[in-house]
Design a protein around this motif. Structure first.
Motif, short mmCIF file in Angstrom:
data_model
loop_
_atom_site.label_atom_id
_atom_site.label_comp_id
_atom_site.label_asym_id
_atom_site.label_seq_id
_atom_site.Cartn_x
_atom_site.Cartn_y
_atom_site.Cartn_z
N ILE A 208 -43.94 -12.01 36.25
CA ILE A 208 -44.23 -13.04 35.81
C ILE A 208 -45.43 -13.33 34.84
CG2 ILE A 208 -44.63 -15.59 36.92
CD1 ILE A 208 -43.55 -14.47 39.59
N LEU A 209 -45.27 -14.08 33.86
CA LEU A 209 -46.58 -14.51 32.97
C LEU A 209 -47.10 -15.78 33.68
CD1 LEU A 209 -48.10 -13.64 30.57
CD2 LEU A 209 -46.64 -15.19 29.29
N ILE A 210 -48.28 -15.83 33.88
CA ILE A 210 -48.83 -16.92 34.35
C ILE A 210 -49.69 -17.56 33.06
CG2 ILE A 210 -50.84 -17.77 36.06
CD1 ILE A 210 -48.99 -16.46 37.66
N MET A 211 -49.17 -19.00 33.07
CA MET A 211 -49.77 -19.64 31.59
C MET A 211 -50.47 -20.76 32.40
SD MET A 211 -46.61 -18.99 28.88
CE MET A 211 -47.62 -19.59 27.71
N ASN A 212 -51.66 -20.53 32.49
CA ASN A 212 -52.62 -21.93 33.05
C ASN A 212 -52.66 -23.00 31.78
OD1 ASN A 212 -53.04 -20.53 35.35
ND2 ASN A 212 -54.66 -19.11 34.26
N GLY A 213 -53.24 -24.17 32.42
CA GLY A 213 -53.46 -25.26 31.57
C GLY A 213 -54.99 -24.91 30.97
N ASP A 214 -55.32 -25.92 30.08
CA ASP A 214 -56.59 -25.81 29.40
C ASP A 214 -57.98 -25.80 30.62
OD1 ASP A 214 -58.94 -26.42 27.95
OD2 ASP A 214 -57.90 -27.48 26.42
N PRO A 215 -58.57 -24.54 30.24
CA PRO A 215 -59.71 -24.43 31.18
C PRO A 215 -60.74 -25.35 31.21
CG PRO A 215 -59.67 -22.86 29.45
CD PRO A 215 -58.46 -23.59 29.16
N PRO A 233 -49.80 -13.19 47.40
CA PRO A 233 -49.14 -12.31 48.48
C PRO A 233 -47.74 -11.64 47.86
CG PRO A 233 -49.45 -14.23 49.42
CD PRO A 233 -49.84 -14.58 48.02
N LYS A 234 -47.07 -12.23 47.27
CA LYS A 234 -46.01 -11.44 46.20
C LYS A 234 -46.47 -10.23 45.32
CE LYS A 234 -42.76 -14.49 47.84
NZ LYS A 234 -41.69 -14.09 48.75
N PHE A 235 -47.40 -10.85 44.80
CA PHE A 235 -48.17 -9.68 43.72
C PHE A 235 -48.77 -8.45 44.45
CE2 PHE A 235 -48.79 -13.31 40.51
CZ PHE A 235 -47.52 -13.08 39.78
N ASP A 239 -43.69 -7.26 45.41
CA ASP A 239 -42.44 -7.65 45.27
C ASP A 239 -42.12 -8.36 44.05
OD1 ASP A 239 -41.62 -7.34 47.85
OD2 ASP A 239 -42.11 -9.43 48.79
N TYR A 240 -43.44 -8.85 43.38
CA TYR A 240 -43.31 -9.37 41.93
C TYR A 240 -44.58 -8.81 41.21
CZ TYR A 240 -41.43 -14.10 43.97
OH TYR A 240 -40.76 -14.97 44.55
N VAL A 241 -44.36 -8.70 39.99
CA VAL A 241 -45.22 -8.00 39.19
C VAL A 241 -45.80 -9.32 38.12
CG1 VAL A 241 -45.90 -6.76 36.99
CG2 VAL A 241 -44.00 -6.16 38.78
N LYS A 242 -47.29 -9.22 38.18
CA LYS A 242 -47.87 -10.07 37.42
C LYS A 242 -48.16 -9.62 35.97
CE LYS A 242 -52.28 -12.77 37.35
NZ LYS A 242 -53.57 -13.04 38.20
N ALA A 243 -47.43 -10.06 35.14
CA ALA A 243 -47.39 -9.49 33.86
C ALA A 243 -48.38 -10.03 32.96
CB ALA A 243 -45.99 -10.14 33.13
N GLY A 244 -49.16 -11.00 33.31
CA GLY A 244 -50.47 -11.24 32.69
C GLY A 244 -50.92 -12.95 33.06
N GLU A 245 -52.05 -13.11 32.53
CA GLU A 245 -52.58 -14.48 32.53
C GLU A 245 -53.47 -14.53 31.44
OE1 GLU A 245 -54.57 -14.96 36.50
OE2 GLU A 245 -54.72 -17.18 36.11
N PRO A 246 -52.72 -14.97 30.31
CA PRO A 246 -53.63 -15.33 29.15
C PRO A 246 -54.27 -16.38 29.02
CG PRO A 246 -51.22 -15.76 28.55
CD PRO A 246 -51.43 -15.29 30.17
N ALA A 247 -55.23 -16.60 28.26
CA ALA A 247 -56.14 -18.02 27.93
C ALA A 247 -55.12 -19.05 28.06
CB ALA A 247 -56.91 -17.94 26.87
#
Ligand code: BGC
Length: 408
Positions: A208-215, A233-235, A239-247
């Motif tokens: 999963i790629l986590i794409m946050n809103g504007d900081p 908990p899944k990461f 169970d899940y892989v966190k693929a990244g959390e870009p800006a």
């Protein structure tokens, strides 16, 4: 969770302001605040006691405020942020706020709804124009907390009451109230929606790629708190892989570029979490250009925008967080009408507090309840509420999905 809040009356900002600044426009301040009883929230006869549950799709609660609206003085200025990060500001906020003010009997010279088109300096100019035109209340949906706090400081210095609309202005006016949804809950719904979609669409090894809103938007932080709480908990368990959390961003084109870069670098990415339909739509357009089939790549969203709802029906988005903006608009308009008439906002309307770390205060808040919408409950929620028309929604490509979902 409800803390005893400070009274928010015109007197709350202090008769000192009136004395020191000689603000005549704030006639509201001439009504002293007596100790409020159940039907007396600030002196001067009976005041209707609306609460956070009072609002309905027919705007009837606003009609109870007609007396207060005619008692109040000055302009209510609304400052909306942009037209590109979400369809909501044009499709929902502006028209519902107008409807709420009008249902309470305000005419078009007594409120003004502006959109800053993404420019903080434009919002500043619009705020100054409102204050010069005799505003007594400003509703601020700031582009970022710094520019929002500057607007609120200028307003407060002129005796103008302030309401943070949808986004908390960190370091904002001391005596403001905040009208929004439970934004951590918004994030939780997104996280839970992603998890159940991963099961439904049988995504074997979620990356999963986590794409946050504007900081710079405090809401983005609250949304992330919500979905990260569900996903951590899944990461942690593997169970899940966190693929990244870009800006983070709210700008759809930036989200698309960010996604394209991440996906090119890591083709294992097979799911995205984003708290915004328009950003999801940009990601989905990219996925479709790569011929990714429907119901294989979960994405999420927020705002029940037309494109978001259609992406759900097409099988490219798991669901969207529907925030019935007619509730938020009425709650904010009602709070503004109380303040404009020099009254206290009733206890029942203010149903929570929100921490402002910058100001070091708990801001009295009206926090409304968001809803997770999928194809299953679309008919009973957004369609039933009239947030979208069937003819706009059920275009050729999704006609069958509409029929299957019982949308007619
Ligand atoms: C709002 C969302 C919106 C986002 C981008 C947030 O502050 O709560 O509804 O999608 O900003 O405009």
């Amino acid at each position: 969770m409800m803390l005893k809040r400070k009274k928010i009356t015109a007197r709350g900002v202090g008769t000192t302001f009136v004395a020191v600044l000689g603000i005549v426009a704030l006639a509201a301040c001439t009504t002293p605040s007596t100790s409020p009883g159940p039907s007396d929230t600030g002196g001067g006869g009976d005041v209707p006691e609306l609460n956070a549950e009072s609002f309905t799709p027919d705007f009837s609660a606003m009609e109870e405020l007609k007396g207060l609206a005619s008692e109040g003085k000055g302009l209510i200025g609304v400052l909306l942020p942009d037209t590109t990060t979400s369809a909501r500001y044009v499709t929902f906020d502006a028209p519902y706020l107008k409807q709420a003010f009008e249902a309470a009997g305000l005419d078009s010279t007594q409120f003004k709804i502006d959109n800053a088109q993404g420019s903080a300096s434009t919002m500043q100019t619009q705020a100054e124009a409102d204050i010069t035109a005799g505003a007594s209340v400003l509703l601020v949906d700031a582009l970022d907390s710094g520019s929002g706090a500057a607007i609120e400081a200028a307003a407060t210095a002129r005796g103008v009451k302030v309401i943070d609309y949808d986004r908390l202005v960190k370091g904002g006016a001391e005596d403001r109230i905040y009208v929004s949804f439970d934004n951590v809950k918004v994030g939780q719904l997104i996280g839970e929606g992603e998890v159940s979609c991963i099961e439904d669409w049988k995504v074997a090894k979620p990356n999963i790629l986590i794409m946050n809103g504007d900081p710079t938007d405090n809401n983005a932080k609250l949304f992330a708190e919500g979905y990260n709480g569900v996903l951590k908990p899944k990461f942690d368990s593997g169970d899940y892989v966190k693929a990244g959390e870009p800006a983070g961003t709210w700008t759809p084109s930036v989200a698309q570029t960010t996604f394209a870069q991440q996906y090119t670098a890591n083709p294992k990415i097979n799911a995205v979490v984003t708290p915004n339909d328009d950003n999801a739509n940009a990601v989905i357009a990219y996925l479709q250009s790569k011929k990714i089939p429907a119901k294989t790549f979960p994405t999420t969203g927020q705002d029940a925008s037309l494109s978001g709802l259609q992406n759900i029906l097409k099988g490219y988005q798991c669901g969207t967080v529907y925030k019935p903006i007619y509730l938020e608009a009425q709650a904010a308009a009602a709070a503004a009408i109380y303040l404009r008439a020099g009254k206290e906002v009733p206890e029942g309307l203010v149903n929570g507090t929100t921490r402002d770390d910058t100001a070091g205060t708990d801001v009295s808040s009206v926090l409304l309840t968001p809803v997770w919408v999928t194809a299953e409950n679309m008919a009973d929620t957004v369609v039933k509420d009239g947030a979208v028309s069937v003819s706009d929604l059920c275009i050729a490509q999704v006609k069958d999905a509409c029929t299957e979902a019982g949308i007619k």
